[in-house]
Design an enzyme around this catalytic site. Structure first.
Site, short mmCIF file in Angstrom:
data_model
loop_
_atom_site.label_atom_id
_atom_site.label_comp_id
_atom_site.label_asym_id
_atom_site.label_seq_id
_atom_site.Cartn_x
_atom_site.Cartn_y
_atom_site.Cartn_z
N TYR A 165 -1.22 12.72 -2.49
CA TYR A 165 -0.07 11.97 -1.99
C TYR A 165 0.92 12.89 -1.26
O TYR A 165 2.03 12.47 -0.96
CB TYR A 165 0.60 11.28 -3.17
CG TYR A 165 1.40 10.04 -2.87
CD1 TYR A 165 0.79 8.81 -2.57
CD2 TYR A 165 2.80 10.07 -2.90
CE1 TYR A 165 1.53 7.67 -2.33
CE2 TYR A 165 3.55 8.91 -2.64
CZ TYR A 165 2.91 7.73 -2.37
OH TYR A 165 3.65 6.59 -2.13
N LYS A 196 8.24 9.89 2.04
CA LYS A 196 9.13 9.01 1.26
C LYS A 196 10.41 9.76 0.86
O LYS A 196 11.48 9.16 0.77
CB LYS A 196 8.41 8.48 0.03
CG LYS A 196 7.23 7.54 0.34
CD LYS A 196 7.66 6.27 1.05
CE LYS A 196 6.55 5.24 1.10
NZ LYS A 196 6.93 4.02 1.83
N1 NAP Z 1 1.31 -0.73 -3.60
C1 NAP Z 1 1.99 0.14 -4.33
O1 NAP Z 1 1.60 0.50 -5.46
C2 NAP Z 1 3.28 0.72 -3.81
C3 NAP Z 1 4.05 1.49 -4.70
C4 NAP Z 1 5.25 2.04 -4.24
C5 NAP Z 1 5.65 1.83 -2.93
N2 NAP Z 1 4.89 1.08 -2.09
C6 NAP Z 1 5.38 0.89 -0.73
O2 NAP Z 1 5.47 -0.49 -0.46
C7 NAP Z 1 5.29 -0.70 0.95
C8 NAP Z 1 4.21 -1.76 1.15
O3 NAP Z 1 3.03 -1.29 0.54
P1 NAP Z 1 1.78 -2.25 0.23
O4 NAP Z 1 1.17 -1.74 -1.01
O5 NAP Z 1 2.19 -3.66 0.36
O6 NAP Z 1 0.83 -1.85 1.46
P2 NAP Z 1 -0.41 -2.63 2.13
O7 NAP Z 1 -0.86 -3.76 1.27
O8 NAP Z 1 -1.38 -1.56 2.50
O9 NAP Z 1 0.23 -3.25 3.45
C9 NAP Z 1 0.73 -2.37 4.41
C10 NAP Z 1 1.41 -3.19 5.49
O10 NAP Z 1 2.00 -2.26 6.42
C11 NAP Z 1 1.51 -2.55 7.71
N3 NAP Z 1 1.42 -1.34 8.51
C12 NAP Z 1 0.70 -0.21 8.23
N4 NAP Z 1 0.88 0.69 9.21
C13 NAP Z 1 1.71 0.10 10.11
C14 NAP Z 1 2.27 0.54 11.34
N5 NAP Z 1 1.98 1.74 11.84
N6 NAP Z 1 3.09 -0.31 12.00
C15 NAP Z 1 3.37 -1.54 11.51
N7 NAP Z 1 2.86 -2.01 10.36
C16 NAP Z 1 2.05 -1.19 9.68
C17 NAP Z 1 0.17 -3.22 7.51
O11 NAP Z 1 -0.13 -4.00 8.67
P3 NAP Z 1 -1.67 -4.39 9.05
O12 NAP Z 1 -2.02 -5.54 8.15
O13 NAP Z 1 -1.61 -4.76 10.49
O14 NAP Z 1 -2.51 -3.18 8.77
C18 NAP Z 1 0.44 -4.05 6.25
O15 NAP Z 1 1.09 -5.26 6.58
C19 NAP Z 1 4.96 0.65 1.53
O16 NAP Z 1 6.13 1.25 2.05
C20 NAP Z 1 4.46 1.43 0.34
O17 NAP Z 1 4.60 2.83 0.49
C21 NAP Z 1 3.71 0.52 -2.50
#
Ligand code: NAP
Length: 259
Positions: free
Chosen positions: A156, A163
């Site tokens: 990570y 982040k």
């Molecule tokens: N899941 C976890 O455990 C977790 C924990 C802590 C923090 N977070 C944070 O929460 C946020 C959302 O995470 P998630 O788990 O929901 O992720 P996810 O399911 O992988 O979804 C990522 C989203 O971001 C979009 N995306 C990726 N690259 C992009 C770019 N260059 N420009 C515009 N859109 C882009 C994707 O669009 P496409 O569909 O077009 O690819 C998708 O809609 C992130 O900031 C992540 O770091 C997640």
């Protein structure tokens, strides 16, 4: 008569809102009477499905493809918002990517792209958002960070550094945009089961989810809706005196409990 909701008829951009946590935030805000700009990068179908669900809640949805790692695409995204809505009340900088490798396997290109999407985007989205929010008398900006900004997680390093930068940007923006009547904070979720987890090799190799549940005082994983609820609160007038903070939504996982 429409319910008297504090966010009624506001306009929100949620980056990366076709899937996962961003989608839950979009639907939560739409349920509170907000029109939504759904942004995606590569996957159009889920973005269109999110938009349909928003319309099903009786709100407007504008779908805009834009890679927020590219400055000209951020410009195009905000031009589309100005054309459609003429202003903006809420920006949730949620989209993230990751070059998930150990430190010694990192490459400059992966490092740069991770920082551009996860950290730099917030700064240049904010530059574009301010004039649109000024037209509405102010606004709210929320970044979605993660505990990897402080804790060390496997593979990570690039995302964790991005982040950490995102959280620093959040604090600076909270101070510098206050005179524009813009409230800026970050939300830091614990582990949430989304597609993002598929990109981590350690998820396949270990019992990460049961161990996370076992070490979470709240007794379960965080859901996308848990995160969306806190984002919606931070968007509300009740939260106006919270500035530049990282609000942790992890069921107590990161508390220093002796184990
Ligand atoms: N899941 C976890 O455990 C977790 C924990 C802590 C923090 N977070 C944070 O929460 C946020 C959302 O995470 P998630 O788990 O929901 O992720 P996810 O399911 O992988 O979804 C990522 C989203 O971001 C979009 N995306 C990726 N690259 C992009 C770019 N260059 N420009 C515009 N859109 C882009 C994707 O669009 P496409 O569909 O077009 O690819 C998708 O809609 C992130 O900031 C992540 O770091 C997640």
């Amino acid at each position: 008569m429409e319910p008297n909701l504090p966010l009624q008829n506001k306009i929100a951009l949620i980056t990366g809102s076709g899937r996962g946590i961003g989608k839950a935030i979009a639907l939560k805000l739409a349920g509170q009477g907000v029109d939504i700009v759904v942004n995606y990068s590569r996957n159009q179908k889920p973005a269109e499905e999110t938009a349909e669900a928003i319309r099903g809640l009786g709100r407007k949805a504008l779908v805009v493809q834009a890679n927020v790692g590219k400055l000209d695409e951020i410009d195009r995204l905000f031009e589309a918002i100005e054309t459609e809505f003429g202003g903006l009340d809420i920006l949730v900088s949620n989209a993230a990517t990751g070059f998930n490798r150990p430190a010694l396997q990192q490459k400059a290109s992966g490092w740069d792209y991770t920082q551009e999407v996860n950290a730099r985007a917030l700064l240049f989205e904010a530059q574009k958002a301010v004039p649109l929010m000024e037209k509405k008398g102010g606004g709210v900006i929320i970044s979605i960070t993660s505990g990897g900004s402080q804790r060390v997680l496997p593979d990570y390093i690039a995302v964790g550094a991005s982040k950490a930068a995102l959280e620093a940007l959040t604090r600076y923006l909270a101070v510098e945009l206050a005179e524009h009547h813009i409230v800026v904070n970050a939300v830091s979720p614990g582990l949430v089961e989304t597609d993002a987890l598929k990109h981590f090799s350690f998820m396949a190799e270990t019992d990460v989810i049961p161990r996370t549940v076992a070490n979470t005082p709240a007794g379960r994983l965080v859901t996308p809706e848990d995160v969306a609820n806190v984002v919606a609160f931070l968007c509300s007038p009740s939260a106006t005196m919270i500035r530049g903070q990282v609000i942790v939504v992890d069921g107590g996982f990161s508390l220093p409990v002796p184990k």
